[in-house]
Every structure is written in C-alpha cells, then in structure tokens.
Design an enzyme around this catalytic site. Sequence first.
Site, PDB file in Angstrom:
ATOM      1  N   ALA A  19       0.846  -1.192   0.000  1.00 29.88           N
ATOM      2  CA  ALA A  19       0.000   0.000   0.000  1.00 29.88           C
ATOM      3  C   ALA A  19       0.883   1.245   0.000  1.00 29.88           C
ATOM      4  CB  ALA A  19      -0.924  -0.001   1.209  1.00 29.88           C
ATOM      5  N   LYS A  43      -3.861   3.151  -2.475  1.00 28.34           N
ATOM      6  CA  LYS A  43      -3.192   4.041  -1.509  1.00 28.34           C
ATOM      7  C   LYS A  43      -4.083   4.215  -0.277  1.00 28.34           C
ATOM      8  CE  LYS A  43      -0.730   7.457   0.337  1.00 28.34           C
ATOM      9  NZ  LYS A  43       0.550   7.154   1.034  1.00 28.34           N
ATOM     10  N   SER A  44      -3.480   4.173   0.915  1.00 31.81           N
ATOM     11  CA  SER A  44      -4.246   4.449   2.132  1.00 31.81           C
ATOM     12  C   SER A  44      -4.963   5.789   1.976  1.00 31.81           C
ATOM     13  CB  SER A  44      -3.310   4.559   3.336  1.00 31.81           C
ATOM     14  OG  SER A  44      -2.900   3.290   3.776  1.00 31.81           O
ATOM     15  N   GLY A  70       3.052  11.710   4.201  1.00 32.37           N
ATOM     16  CA  GLY A  70       2.010  12.495   4.866  1.00 32.37           C
ATOM     17  C   GLY A  70       0.612  12.212   4.356  1.00 32.37           C
ATOM     18  N   CYS A 133       0.475   4.131  10.091  1.00 30.47           N
ATOM     19  CA  CYS A 133       1.076   5.243   9.348  1.00 30.47           C
ATOM     20  C   CYS A 133       1.978   6.055  10.278  1.00 30.47           C
ATOM     21  CB  CYS A 133       0.011   6.154   8.758  1.00 30.47           C
ATOM     22  SG  CYS A 133       0.750   7.616   7.990  1.00 30.47           S
ATOM     23  N   ASN A 135       3.821   8.799   9.540  1.00 29.58           N
ATOM     24  CA  ASN A 135       4.311  10.051   8.942  1.00 29.58           C
ATOM     25  C   ASN A 135       3.430  11.270   9.100  1.00 29.58           C
ATOM     26  OD1 ASN A 135       6.518   8.613   8.037  1.00 29.58           O
ATOM     27  ND2 ASN A 135       5.624   8.193   6.032  1.00 29.58           N
ATOM     28  N   LYS A 167      -2.910  -3.645   8.705  1.00 26.63           N
ATOM     29  CA  LYS A 167      -1.509  -3.383   8.356  1.00 26.63           C
ATOM     30  C   LYS A 167      -0.785  -2.940   9.617  1.00 26.63           C
ATOM     31  CE  LYS A 167       1.949  -2.373   5.365  1.00 26.63           C
ATOM     32  NZ  LYS A 167       1.721  -1.503   4.214  1.00 26.63           N
ATOM     33  N   GLY A 252       8.173  -6.285   3.145  1.00 25.55           N
ATOM     34  CA  GLY A 252       9.402  -5.739   3.697  1.00 25.55           C
ATOM     35  C   GLY A 252      10.639  -6.418   3.136  1.00 25.55           C
ATOM     36  N   THR A 275       9.376  -0.785  -1.855  1.00 20.07           N
ATOM     37  CA  THR A 275      10.536  -0.047  -2.369  1.00 20.07           C
ATOM     38  C   THR A 275      10.986  -0.549  -3.743  1.00 20.07           C
ATOM     39  OG1 THR A 275      11.306   0.426  -0.121  1.00 20.07           O
ATOM     40  CG2 THR A 275      12.940   0.557  -1.888  1.00 20.07           C
TER      41      THR A 275
HETATM   42  C1  DHB Z   1       1.973   7.031   4.687  1.00 19.31           C
HETATM   43  C2  DHB Z   1       2.999   6.203   5.083  1.00 19.31           C
HETATM   44  C3  DHB Z   1       2.708   4.985   5.622  1.00 19.31           C
HETATM   45  O1  DHB Z   1       3.688   4.119   6.005  1.00 19.31           O
HETATM   46  C4  DHB Z   1       1.385   4.609   5.787  1.00 19.31           C
HETATM   47  O2  DHB Z   1       1.116   3.435   6.332  1.00 19.31           O
HETATM   48  C5  DHB Z   1       0.356   5.442   5.390  1.00 19.31           C
HETATM   49  C6  DHB Z   1       0.656   6.662   4.837  1.00 19.31           C
HETATM   50  C7  DHB Z   1       2.278   8.336   4.126  1.00 19.31           C
HETATM   51  O3  DHB Z   1       3.229   8.980   4.610  1.00 19.31           O
HETATM   52  O4  DHB Z   1       1.566   8.775   3.207  1.00 19.31           O
END
Ligand code: DHB
Length: 314
Positions: A19, A43-44, A70, A133, A135, A167, A252, A275
């Site tokens: 994600a 995307k979250s 963010g 998350c 960040n 997650k 990971g 990554t």
């Molecule tokens: C973001 C980073 C993450 O690891 C996550 O789980 C959700 C959002 C992000 O910085 O957008």
Amino acid sequence: SLATTFLGVNFANPFMNAAGVMCQTENELTSLAQSSSGSLITKSCTSAFREGNPEPRYSKAPLGSINSMGLPNLGFDFYFNYAKNTFPSVNVSNKPIFFSISGLSLEESTSMAQSLCPLATEGQVILELNLSCPNVPGKPQIGYDMEDMDRYLNAVSSVYSMPFGVKMPPYFDFAHFDSAAAVLNKYDKVAFVTCINSVGNGLVIDIDSEQTLIRPKAGFGGIGGSYVLPTALANVNAFYTRCPGKKIIGCGGVTSGSEAFMHILAGASLVQIGTQLQEEGVGVFDRILSELRTLMEKKGYTTLSDFHGKLKTL
Ligand code: DHB
C-alpha cells in the site's frame, strides 16, 4: 504453479504492491491492474483529498528507501469509485483489489469502513485497515498503543460485516508481539495481518551534502527495502505462530525471488512489494515471479503449500 487462494478468493500468484506504492492515481492503479501481479491495493485513504507533506518526501537510500509522504491521497470516494467501476472490469485481467483505509481518527476510519462494507459484501474489495502510518505529524501510530488498537478494531468490527485485514507496524520485543497478537485474536473478523509497514522514523544522511534525503519532519521517515528484511521476516513469523486462525501478508525487503521465498517460508500467504516496485516499476513482478519459479524448481517444489510456513528452527 504459483496460484493460491486467500479468504476464499483465487489469486494467480501471491504478489501485489505494498500500500502506498504506485497506487495513488488512476494511471498508477491501471498500470498495476495490467501488470502480472496477482492482486493490488489502493493508496491508504482519508475521507477527504490530502496534498500530503512537502517534497522531496520519498528517497531511494543505499539499502532501501525513506519516506514521509504524509498521506497524500485522492480521498475515499475516488478509490471507492475506482474499485466499483474500473474493477472488476472487462479488459484488465480479473484479479482481486485490496482497499487501504487510514483515517486520522477512529470516527474517520469507522465511517470509511462502513461505507466500504457493501462493496466488500459484493466481493469486489478486501479491506486492509492501516494501523501503522508513521508520517503524520502529531499522530502516533495506532499499532504502538494496544488500547487504542483495541478501540479501533472494536469500532470497525461493529460496522464492517466482512472479514478484513490490518496493516501492522514492526515490533521489536516479544512482549509486544504477544500483546499485539492478543488484541488481534479478540477479533474473528480480522482475517489477515500484513507485516510490516515501514520501520518508522529512521534518518538517512547524505555524507557529501551533509543533508537529510527528505524535507518533512527534519528528514525523519519510514524505512523500507533491504534495511528492514530481518525485521519483516521476524514479524511475519511472530504473528504466523501467534495468530493460528489468521492469514499473514508479508511485506518488507523483497527485492528478488529469494526474499519472497523467505517470507512464504516464514508464514506469508501473499507477498507485497514496496521499495523495489517504486524503484524498478511493474516489471519487478515478472522478474520475481520467474526467480521464485526457478528457486522452487531447484528445490523440487511445485506449489506454494510445499513450503508455506515450513520454516525450520535449529
Ligand atoms: C503514509 C505512510 C505509511 O507508512 C502509511 O502506512 C500510510 C501513509 C504516508 O506517509 O503517506
């Protein structure tokens, strides 16, 4: 064959994006949909569109990546409509789509889960609830506060009638593996556990410029890639052994067929790529599929179940 079933759904292979990676815009999602991945995840999202943190907010690093995005996203309705209308549709190969939600409050996550439930009931999406998350300034990770995690799962379970997944952040202590697994095990609807999100709030430094690699949070960000592989495998295996009624998705440090094999051996039913997908593009799926097939042939394995969860200890 690399085919597998997960929550009663058929997957051509165990691979998907992690994600956040290549899944924010319609074009990115379309490219994943047309790739050889077995599934994909959005995307979250939050209820409303978010710009996210100032750039640069992702950087490749010597052994992986660092990010502090963010939570930039197009808002819940965009991903909902994408999943509903574009998926499952005609000319893309039919593969399941996961839907990541990451509200900034319990109320926001619960409201999105409630709105998503009818689509899940139709079998069109599988929810991955993001508890990790790292960040968003001022927002602690839910997964590092066991009582908060319990409150989120209680609230989401009460409005969401289908099986879903969570997650998780990485844990580094057996006491934390035990207490987190005990919370998850209270909820039968938590059908899968995705381990791990990035290792939060690392700092990567460029020696020539004597600078951080990313702008937000004074350079601190979530670490991914080869840096995190042993932590990811530990978390996959820790939750695999502690949550016997649940499936595990490994995430990971997967850069080749070898790390995918290790994740599955440790107990992962599906494998996410973050990554390496960001750095290599969707061709990573063809390469890793081929590497995993070659490794399995060498070992005399013909299906994932020949080695899934069969890690040996000394
Ligand atoms: C973001 C980073 C993450 O690891 C996550 O789980 C959700 C959002 C992000 O910085 O957008």
